[in-house]
Design an enzyme around this catalytic site. Sequence first.
Site, PDB file in Angstrom:
ATOM      1  NE  ARG A  99      -1.681  67.516  20.168  1.00  0.00           N
ATOM      2  CZ  ARG A  99      -0.854  67.657  21.205  1.00  0.00           C
ATOM      3  NH1 ARG A  99      -1.215  68.409  22.238  1.00  0.00           N
ATOM      4  NH2 ARG A  99       0.316  67.076  21.198  1.00  0.00           N
ATOM      5  CG  ASP A 123      -3.273  67.440  34.609  1.00  0.00           C
ATOM      6  OD1 ASP A 123      -2.056  67.227  34.679  1.00  0.00           O
ATOM      7  OD2 ASP A 123      -3.827  67.881  33.581  1.00  0.00           O
TER       8      ASP A 123
END
Length: 289
Positions: free
Chosen positions: A50, A161
Site C-alpha cells: 500500500r 471519514d
Amino acid sequence: MNATLEMSDAIPGISPDIYGPADFAEVAKIVHEAAGIVLPSGKSMLVYSRLAPLVRASGLVTFGKYIQRLRSDRSELNRAVAALTTNHTFFYREAHHFEHLQAQLRPHLVRTLKDGGKVRVWSAGCSSGEETWSITMSLLGRDRHEGQQLARADLRVLATDLAPHAVEAGKAATYAAKDLKPVPEALRSAWVVERGDEAVIHDTARSIVRFRLLNLLGDWPIRGRFDCIFCRNVMIYFDNPTKERLVQRFCEALHPGGYLYIGHSERVTGPAMNMLNLVGPTIYQRSVA
C-alpha cells in the site's frame, strides 16, 4: 516475522532491500498514534504494497526517508493512513440496522421534524458513502412527497471519514446501478435515479447530507448532539483502550434516548456500558436518566 522482501515481491522503483522489520514497526507506531489503527506483524506485506507507490511518488526512494516525512508532514501522513484503510462497504449492509431505524426511530424523528424540531444523524467512518445513503434513504422513507417535506425541515446527516478519496466518492453519490440492488425497491424508486448502468442519488437526499474529513481520534468540531450515530466496522482496527474511549465520546455526543449502531463483530465495553443499553443486535440506546 521477517519482513525483508524477495525480489519477486518488489514494486518497480522501490528496491527490495529498503524495507524491513524496523520500517514496518515504525509505520505501525505512527499509524496507531495518528488514527488508532493496529497493524499486527502479519500485515507487513500489506503495508509494503500500500505504501510503496507513495514512497515512489514522493521521490524519497527508501522507506526510512519516507517515514521521516510522515513524522513531519501531516498531509502525507493522511495520505498514508488513507492508503492503509480498507474501504470495503456496500449498500444496506447489515440490513437489520436500517430496518430498526425505520421501524423504531424514524417515527419519533418524523414527529420531531413536523413539530419544528431538528434531527441530526452521524455516519462516522462513512467510507465511500454507501452506508450514508442507505441511512438517508431510510430516514426520508418510501414516499417521495413526504421525504421532500422532511428534507425541507431541519434534518441533516453528517458523513465523516479520514480518507479523502472516500469522502469524495461519497459526495459524488454516483455508483454502479447493480450496487443498489440490496436496497429495498421502494426506497430505490424514491431516491435513486438510474441512467443505464449508472445510479445517482436523488438531489433531495443529497441536499441534507454533509461529507467532511474527520479523524475520529482527533478533535470533533461538532456542535450539538445526535439522534443516532452509525460507526460500523471501524473499531475492529482499534485496540481496546481506543475503542472504549471512542464509544464513550459517542455516548456523550448522543441525545439521551439516542441510538448507536456498531458493526456485527464489535461490542461495547468499558465505562460506556453504564450509559448504553443493548436493544437489538449491535444496537445500543443511550439511557434517558
